[in-house]
Write a protein that holds these residues in place. Structure first.
Motif, mmCIF file in Angstrom:
data_model
loop_
_atom_site.group_PDB
_atom_site.id
_atom_site.type_symbol
_atom_site.label_atom_id
_atom_site.label_comp_id
_atom_site.label_asym_id
_atom_site.label_seq_id
_atom_site.Cartn_x
_atom_site.Cartn_y
_atom_site.Cartn_z
ATOM 1 N N PRO A 356 -7.951 1.986 -14.631
ATOM 2 C CA PRO A 356 -6.546 2.390 -14.435
ATOM 3 C C PRO A 356 -5.984 2.005 -13.069
ATOM 4 O O PRO A 356 -4.782 1.816 -12.923
ATOM 5 N N TRP A 357 -6.858 1.873 -12.087
ATOM 6 C CA TRP A 357 -6.424 1.589 -10.713
ATOM 7 C C TRP A 357 -6.613 0.109 -10.347
ATOM 8 O O TRP A 357 -6.564 -0.266 -9.165
ATOM 9 N N ALA A 358 -6.822 -0.746 -11.327
ATOM 10 C CA ALA A 358 -7.207 -2.132 -11.073
ATOM 11 C C ALA A 358 -6.200 -2.905 -10.225
ATOM 12 O O ALA A 358 -6.576 -3.827 -9.500
ATOM 13 N N ASP A 359 -4.916 -2.537 -10.290
ATOM 14 C CA ASP A 359 -3.895 -3.292 -9.562
ATOM 15 C C ASP A 359 -3.645 -2.763 -8.154
ATOM 16 O O ASP A 359 -2.807 -3.306 -7.422
ATOM 17 N N GLN A 360 -4.346 -1.719 -7.749
ATOM 18 C CA GLN A 360 -4.179 -1.184 -6.402
ATOM 19 C C GLN A 360 -4.955 -2.030 -5.395
ATOM 20 O O GLN A 360 -5.958 -2.668 -5.730
ATOM 21 N N SER A 361 -4.523 -2.001 -4.150
ATOM 22 C CA SER A 361 -5.253 -2.699 -3.091
ATOM 23 C C SER A 361 -6.538 -1.940 -2.779
ATOM 24 O O SER A 361 -6.667 -0.745 -3.092
#
Length: 543
Positions: A356-361
């Motif tokens: 779910p957090w794959a696009d966060q830095s």
């Protein structure tokens, strides 16, 4: 010749060094002994030491590399690892897809006895018999009653496999399995010689007892030194087998493997140090083989005990791992950072599941990791301490150092101890749940998402390394087996994958490529998604 060996000595220094005397000695011999044209022999650096050469006891790719040259299933693979007829010359499928009938060729074991449908029936019932403790048996659960038999709820004779006569085998399934021809290429579905197994028990696989139905038979196995296979004259296609002898050496150290290829002591290494790829390409022209591979590297969290029975701890560590840096800097052969479990290239499967957090830095993820760990009760007064176990092969020790640093950087109260373990012992620990966090890899046994997702079903047992159990995940994977529409089936499995990723049952690392060093005069070696290379297809250039 002189200039060629000057280049070789330069490369040997780059991959850990080799004495000039050794290099010059190999040159003075006038031939490359690791790939001997006259004797038609090939020496192979083959990762780990096999725990067993019994197809029902094996579980590693390094064992498959050997066993796959000794046995042939109902189907087998061509040089590109595509399914082709093996012991079965043809097969038919019922209208509902649940009954398959295989018509076998006349063939022999290496001792001259007939290899027939009765051996296949015996073998499949043997591997599923819980008394044999076959850890890979779950791959055959699509067969009728296979799971119930393997769990001890039904007798082995009730498995849906029947020799209708010497050359006809019927397999009944629990549900349609269009991938069955690929599955039956796998060593769990190989025949074993009933007459020898019944006479010798588990000792049937010793060189003095064994009989095989494949292109090569076992001559010698010196533990932790060498496995020697010799061309089998009783193989049904023996007339087209070029190589006479194969010598497999357990080779955990990829730098040492590269040195052996450079010195002429090996003609093929099944891995090489990826950080040396450019040097190897420059100084070993034609040897380097890098190809897409249906495999992934990941770290299992042991969810059966604290602290990893807390999803917040698992999520925090999965977030804080910088897999992009690892893909770019540890692996140098085009690997992809993995934010999902099922790798690219799987048939009839959507690429929709992701962390779910794959696009966060990475910075955002590390901040969230601190918050999650504090919410789970960890901090200066209650430090998080655990052990990270890893294989001592290939690039895994270098990855382990990055893992340790990434997780220590979350907060000063996170302590990670590294434990490097020999490959086969490491996987035995994973199956026994004797670990905190453990690295691993999974190579597709057949091209279908089920071959990955079944690993986290509750019923899978030892190969469910994390010990994960989620009823909704189990339901989706199970019901997908009965969905005839390929698109809908893929969507169901993708929803199951998303559940496992959200639960952070594993920390994904990278989708790796296959990396081999192969003598350029060895023909018949084809890059393929499975990284299967059977020596029955090998030849010699300009022979």
């Amino acid at each position: 010749m002189a200039a060629f060996w000057t280049d070789r000595r330069r490369l040997l220094a780059g991959v850990g060094g080799l004495t000039a005397a050794a290099s010059l000695g190999a040159c003075a011999n006038g031939k490359i002994t690791g790939f001997d044209r006259e004797k038609r022999s090939l020496d192979i650096c083959n990762q780990g030491e096999p725990l067993s050469l019994d197809p029902h006891k094996a579980s590693g790719q390094w064992e498959n590399n050997i066993i796959g040259n000794m046995f042939v299933g109902l189907t087998t693979e061509n040089a590109k690892a595509e399914p082709i007829p093996g012991m079965a010359e043809r097969w038919e499928t019922s209208e509902d897809g649940r009954t398959w009938t295989f018509y076998l060729r006349r063939a022999q074991w290496s001792d001259g006895e007939a290899c027939d449908a009765h051996d296949f029936e015996f073998a499949i019932k043997r591997i599923l018999d819980p008394a044999n403790l076959a850890e890979y048996a779950a791959i055959l659960y699509p067969i009728k009653n296979a799971e119930a038999v393997n769990q001890g709820h039904m007798a082995p004779d009730t498995v849906g496999v029947t020799a209708l006569d010497d050359l006809t085998l019927e397999i009944k399934l629990e549900h349609p399995a269009p991938y069955l021809p690929e599955l039956l290429m796998h060593y769990t579905a190989y025949p074993v010689p009933k007459h020898i197994v019944e006479a010798h028990g588990d000792d049937w696989v010793h060189p003095e007892n064994i009989a095989v139905n494949g292109a090569f038979t076992l001559i010698k196995w010196w533990s932790n030194y060498i496995v020697h296979l010799e061309r089998n004259p009783h193989f049904f296609d023996a007339a087209n087998v070029v190589m006479n002898d194969l010598y497999f050496y357990p080779s955990n150290d990829v730098n040492a493997s590269a040195r052996r290829v450079m010195s002429g002591e090996a003609g093929w290494s099944t891995r090489f140090p990826s950080n040396q790829v450019e040097t190897l390409r420059r100084d070993l022209p034609g040897y380097v083989r890098v190809a897409p591979y249906l495999t992934c590297n990941y770290f299992s969290f042991n969810v059966t005990k604290p602290p990893f029975n807390d999803v917040r701890v698992r999520q925090a560590l999965a977030m804080a791992y910088d897999r992009d840096w690892v893909a770019a800097n540890i692996y140098r052969t085009g690997e992809q950072a993995a934010y999902k479990f099922v790798p690219p290239g799987i048939s009839n499967y959507p690429n929709t599941a992701r962390y779910p957090w794959a696009d966060q830095s990475i910075e955002q993820r590390r901040e969230e990791a601190v918050r999650l760990l504090r919410a789970a009760g960890y901090g200066p007064d209650n430090p998080l301490r655990f052990e990270y176990s890893h294989r001592n092969t290939s690039d895994n020790p270098r990855v382990a150092v990055v893992v340790q640093n990434n997780w220590r950087e979350i907060a000063p109260w996170v302590t990670v101890e590294l434990r490097g373990v020999e490959t086969q012992v490491h996987y035995a620990n994973l199956r026994a749940k004797n670990f905190d966090v453990g690295d691993g890899g999974w190579i597709a046994d057949y091209n279908d998402a089920k071959n990955y997702l079944y690993l986290f079903e509750t019923r899978t047992g030892p190969q469910n390394y994390p010990g994960y159990s989620n009823p909704e995940y189990d339901r989706l994977v199970h019901e997908s087996d009965f969905e005839a529409d390929a698109t809908r089936r893929g969507e169901m499995m993708a929803r199951a994958e998303q559940i496992a990723l959200t639960d952070a049952v594993i920390c994904m690392s990278v989708f790796i490529n296959s990396t081999n060093l192969v003598h350029p005069d060895l023909t018949g070696y084809e890059d393929n998604l499975n990284d299967y290379h059977r020596a029955r297809w090998f030849g010699i250039k300009n022979d």
